[in-house]
Design a protein around this motif. Structure first.
Motif, PDB file in Angstrom:
ATOM      1  N   GLU A 344      25.913  30.736  36.339  1.00 37.72           N
ATOM      2  CA  GLU A 344      26.004  29.287  36.114  1.00 37.72           C
ATOM      3  C   GLU A 344      27.373  28.926  35.548  1.00 37.72           C
ATOM      4  N   GLY A 345      28.119  28.147  36.332  1.00 47.37           N
ATOM      5  CA  GLY A 345      29.423  27.679  35.877  1.00 47.37           C
ATOM      6  C   GLY A 345      30.547  28.684  36.029  1.00 47.37           C
ATOM      7  N   ASP A 346      30.267  29.854  36.547  1.00 50.83           N
ATOM      8  CA  ASP A 346      31.336  30.864  36.646  1.00 50.83           C
ATOM      9  C   ASP A 346      30.980  31.878  37.724  1.00 50.83           C
ATOM     10  N   ASN A 347      31.958  32.197  38.557  1.00 46.21           N
ATOM     11  CA  ASN A 347      31.803  33.229  39.575  1.00 46.21           C
ATOM     12  C   ASN A 347      32.899  34.273  39.408  1.00 46.21           C
ATOM     13  N   PHE A 401      38.397  44.442  39.250  1.00 49.63           N
ATOM     14  CA  PHE A 401      37.643  43.257  38.878  1.00 49.63           C
ATOM     15  C   PHE A 401      38.502  42.011  39.032  1.00 49.63           C
ATOM     16  N   PHE A 402      37.838  40.898  39.476  1.00 52.67           N
ATOM     17  CA  PHE A 402      38.544  39.642  39.718  1.00 52.67           C
ATOM     18  C   PHE A 402      37.822  38.497  39.008  1.00 52.67           C
ATOM     19  N   ASN A 403      38.579  37.504  38.594  1.00 51.82           N
ATOM     20  CA  ASN A 403      37.970  36.319  37.992  1.00 51.82           C
ATOM     21  C   ASN A 403      37.568  35.333  39.081  1.00 51.82           C
ATOM     22  N   SER A 404      37.100  34.166  38.680  1.00 49.82           N
ATOM     23  CA  SER A 404      36.605  33.172  39.640  1.00 49.82           C
ATOM     24  C   SER A 404      37.706  32.653  40.553  1.00 49.82           C
ATOM     25  N   SER A 405      38.960  32.812  40.135  1.00 52.30           N
ATOM     26  CA  SER A 405      40.083  32.380  40.968  1.00 52.30           C
ATOM     27  C   SER A 405      40.563  33.478  41.913  1.00 52.30           C
ATOM     28  N   GLY A 406      39.921  34.633  41.842  1.00 54.04           N
ATOM     29  CA  GLY A 406      40.321  35.731  42.702  1.00 54.04           C
ATOM     30  C   GLY A 406      41.473  36.548  42.170  1.00 54.04           C
TER      31      GLY A 406
END
Length: 799
Positions: A344-347, A401-406
């Motif tokens: 929720e709110g983050d990918n 590992f990657f954040n929601s911005s890739g």
């Protein structure tokens, strides 16, 4: 010295000389207009149809069969699918039989009856025999043949019979000494061209180990005529990647010896794709969805070598040596996995790449000795076996590992080196004796020993990740000793046949993990009764009631207490505390006219060992755990039909309805979870023999499995349609085959585990649709064939 005693010795000496004499039988084989037939096959059988000796005719149609003892026999002849009548002969001196006539097919095609041709499917007291010689299947590999064998169900690399998946696989009665996945590799790389039949043994005799359940025996053909015979063969398969096998067979038979050597090189490259979707929970509420798309590319070169030596010392003693070897000097697995995490709110996401290199050596040796005693049918036999299994696995796993911005935010790299060595050895003595003319006793003792050593080294792990608990440097030793004894009794009276007995096995096991220093010791005694009663009121009706109890000890790779990683949140874990599973099986079967069959069955299993998938909601891990299922019960009915519709069309139909129930403990909550489901199975097989010379054969196979479950996993329905064609050339010395398996690509499973706090699924996509091309060329003496005897070693199925 007493004269009567001397007279007795004299008559004993004379009778011994007479009984030890050997005689010859000569004759001539002619066609319907009395022309000699060259190179026809002539065989001598005992009165109970056991094949004893054989030869082939000369250019003038004459033949001579040597070294026959005094007695009564049947003699017959055949030539390219045409057969003579049986002739009874009484051998007491060298003799010449009257010319035997074979009416050739071309002279009267509509009137010829092939009296000795085996049916495609034979029903015997304890097994189904599927004869594949001279069918379109013989140029494929053995695994493809098993897919089409009645009562055998194949899914991926798993084998099932009547709902059982603990199936022993034998070649000429000798148990294949390979882990489950390597059994698939072996049989998919072994040509079926030398296979006489596939035996599905539904009620294994007590002389065999109580380990496992039903058996599949792959019976290879054996020559009776003296001389040399050989063949070269090859198979090409095309799916996503190409795969090929090239091999050769060599066989020599002398006066007292048989010797064969077989070699095949298989180059295999295949891909398997998985999609795992997991809904992880927090406080009993779904809070994230993890979707992992994984592709595994497996590439390997494999050498298969088998050696067989048979030596007949005399009429009373027979020694056999046998060796089966699989060598995989290089097997590379490249696994790429991309996992997307939706919260929720983050990918976020992470990608995992695994390079896995391994090599394997599996070598097995057998020594068998059979000694016939004075009484007819009485014999004692000794069998021994040794197997050495050695595998090395080097795995490097890299995760980014990657954040929601890739954008990359971190990485985790670690490696695993694993070494496993297993020694298996056993010895067995069996004794058989008849009691009168209608009964017999069989008894024996057996010892089996197993030594397994597994070593692992792991480094580079992120120790802060919950649930990750690798062993940096550990060794697990496992020793097992099994002492067994059995006795069985068989008899027949009026219209009944009875076979019953009891087997006892005492087992001691010791497991030691060096990091704890604690020995895990177990010992137990189990009894295994067996019972079979046949009622045959006439030639068209057969009613059989049978029961047996069996055991499944844990496979050696499942008791190793180490973690192996498939990606950063998927781990496979062994369990040294696994218990053996025991199973009771009861069935009632009715067969009419060897064509229509109905079987009602009931199976009750406790402590079934399964590898189950559990999601750990606290650590966001998918854990593949080996553990025992409390109970597993199934019952149902099989309806089958098998018939030669015409002289060129044979068909087989199976319809099964099964109810399955099981109970297991949920790994997280320890709650008892119950499953129950009715499902059904449908099989159709049609075999055709085409053209006037019967040189073109076709097989069409269809199978359908409705939705089912295993342990905590529920599966979707699957179906498959396969077509195979085979054409013989050059007077059947050569053959080519074409085939397509899983034409509509409907045999891939979708599995789901949805209950309590578990909500995950797996979609599996294998290379099931394959185009196949095969060839085979035979040289040397290809006249006469028969079946080899059967031996087996059960412990090896647990590698």
């Amino acid at each position: 010295m007493n004269k009567n005693y001397l007279l007795f010795l004299w008559f004993f000496f004379i009778s011994f000389i007479v009984s030890a004499q050997e005689f010859s039988v000569s004759g001539k084989i002619v066609d319907g207009v009395q022309n000699p037939i060259s190179y026809a096959t002539v065989v001598v059988r005992s009165l109970d149809s056991v094949l004893l000796k054989g030869t082939s005719t000369n250019e003038d149609g004459s033949f001579t069969i040597e070294k026959l003892k005094k007695g009564t026999y049947y003699i017959s002849a055949s030539y390219i699918g045409n057969y003579s009548s049986f002739v009874m002969i009484n051998v007491g001196s060298n003799m010449v039989v009257d010319p035997m006539t074979i009416h050739l097919l071309e002279q009267n095609l509509d009137e010829v009856i092939v009296t000795l041709q085996k049916p495609r499917l034979e029903r015997q007291a304890d097994r189904l025999v599927y004869n594949i010689a001279n069918t379109a299947l013989t140029d494929s590999d053995v695994w493809d043949v098993l897919k089409k064998t009645p009562s055998v169900l194949i899914s991926g690399d798993k084998i099932q019979i009547k709902g059982e998946d603990k199936i022993g696989v034998m070649i000429n009665g000798r148990k294949i000494n390979l882990p489950k996945e390597d059994i698939f590799n072996l049989l998919s790389g072994t040509s079926a061209s030398n296979v006489e039949s596939i035996e599905v043994i539904t009620n294994p005799p007590l002389k065999y180990s109580a380990e496992g359940g039903m058996l599949i025996n792959i019976v290879m053909r054996k020559k009776l005529s003296e001389g040399y015979n050989g063949a070269i063969y090859g198979t090409y398969k095309q799916g996503v990647f190409a795969k090929n096998t090239l091999g050769n067979d060599h066989y020599f038979k002398g006066n007292k010896t048989d010797f064969s050597i077989n070699y095949a090189l298989t180059k295999d490259k295949k891909t398997t794709k998985f999609t795992d979707i997991t809904n992880f929970f927090e406080n009993d509420i779904p809070n994230s969805i993890w979707t992992a798309n994984q592709e595994t590319i497996n590439k390997q070169n494999k050498h298969l070598i088998s050696l067989y030596f048979d030596f007949y010392l005399n009429d009373k003693n027979h020694i056999s040596l046998y060796s089966l070897n699989t060598i995989t000097p290089k097997e590379d697995r490249f696994i790429s996995s991309k996992t997307r995490i939706e919260e929720e709110g983050d990918n976020s996401s992470f990608n995992t790449f695994i390079l896995d290199n391994r090599d394997k050596l599996n070598t097995s040796y057998y020594l068998d000795w059979i000694h016939k005693l004075r009484k007819k049918g009485e014999e004692i036999s000794f069998g021994s076996h040794f197997t050495f299994y050695d595998t090395t696995i080097n795995q490097n796993l890299n995760t980014e590992f990657f954040n929601s911005s890739g954008e990359p935010i971190s990485e985790n790299n670690f490696s695993t080196d694993s070494f496993q060595k297993i020694n298996l050895y056993n010895a067995q003595i069996d004794y058989i004796t008849p009691i009168g003319k209608k009964a017999g006793i069989e008894a024996g003792i057996r010892y089996a020993g197993i030594e397994s050593k597994n070593t692992i080294k792991q480094e580079g792990f992120d120790r802060n990740q919950p649930g990750i608990n690798p062993t940096e440097d550990g060794t697990f030793n496992y020793d097992e000793d099994i002492f067994a004894a059995y006795s069985s009794f068989n008899t027949k009276w009026s219209n009944f046949k009875l076979n019953t007995g009891l087997r006892a096995e005492y087992t001691e096991t010791i497991g030691l993990l060096n990091t704890t220093g604690i020995k895990n010791k177990k010992s137990y005694l189990e009894l295994f009764p067996s019972f079979s009663l046949n009622y045959l009121p006439n030639k068209k009706n057969n009613l059989r009631l049978y029961y047996y109890r069996r055991i499944n000890r844990p496979r050696y790779n499942r008791i190793n207490p180490f973690q192996y990683f498939q990606n950063n949140n998927s781990v496979i874990e062994g369990n040294p505390d696994l218990l053996p599973a025991t199973r009771n099986y009861l069935a009632l079967e009715y067969v009419y006219n060897k064509t229509y069959a109905v079987e009602v069955f009931y199976r009750n299993e406790k402590n079934q060992s399964r590898e189950q998938v559990f999601q750990d909601n606290d650590t966001n891990l998918l854990r593949y755990l080996s553990y025992n299922i409390n109970s597993n019960i199934s019952y149902g009915i099989d309806l089958s039909f098998n018939k030669n519709i015409t002289s060129y069309w044979d068909t087989y139909v199976l319809f099964s309805v099964i109810n399955k129930e099981n109970e297991f403990l949920d790994f997280g909550s320890n709650d008892v979870i119950e499953n129950s489901l009715w499902y059904y199975i449908t099989r159709f097989r049609n075999s055709f023999t085409l053209l006037a010379d019967k040189s073109l054969m076709a097989d069409v196979n269809f199978r359908y499995y409705s939705p089912s479950f295993s342990g905590n996993n529920r599966y979707s329905s699957i179906n498959s349609l396969d077509i195979d064609l085979r054409k013989t050339l050059w007077n059947k010395k050569a053959s080519i085959s074409l085939g397509v398996s899983d034409i509509f690509r409907q045999s891939n499973y979708f599995g789901s585990r949805i209950y309590a706090d578990q909500n995950n699924s797996t979609s599996t996509r294998r290379e099931n649709r394959l185009f196949k091309f095969s060839f085979r060329y035979k040289f040397g003496n290809e006249k006469i064939k028969s079946n080899k005897k059967s031996k087996r070693v059960k412990e090896r199925s647990r590698l």
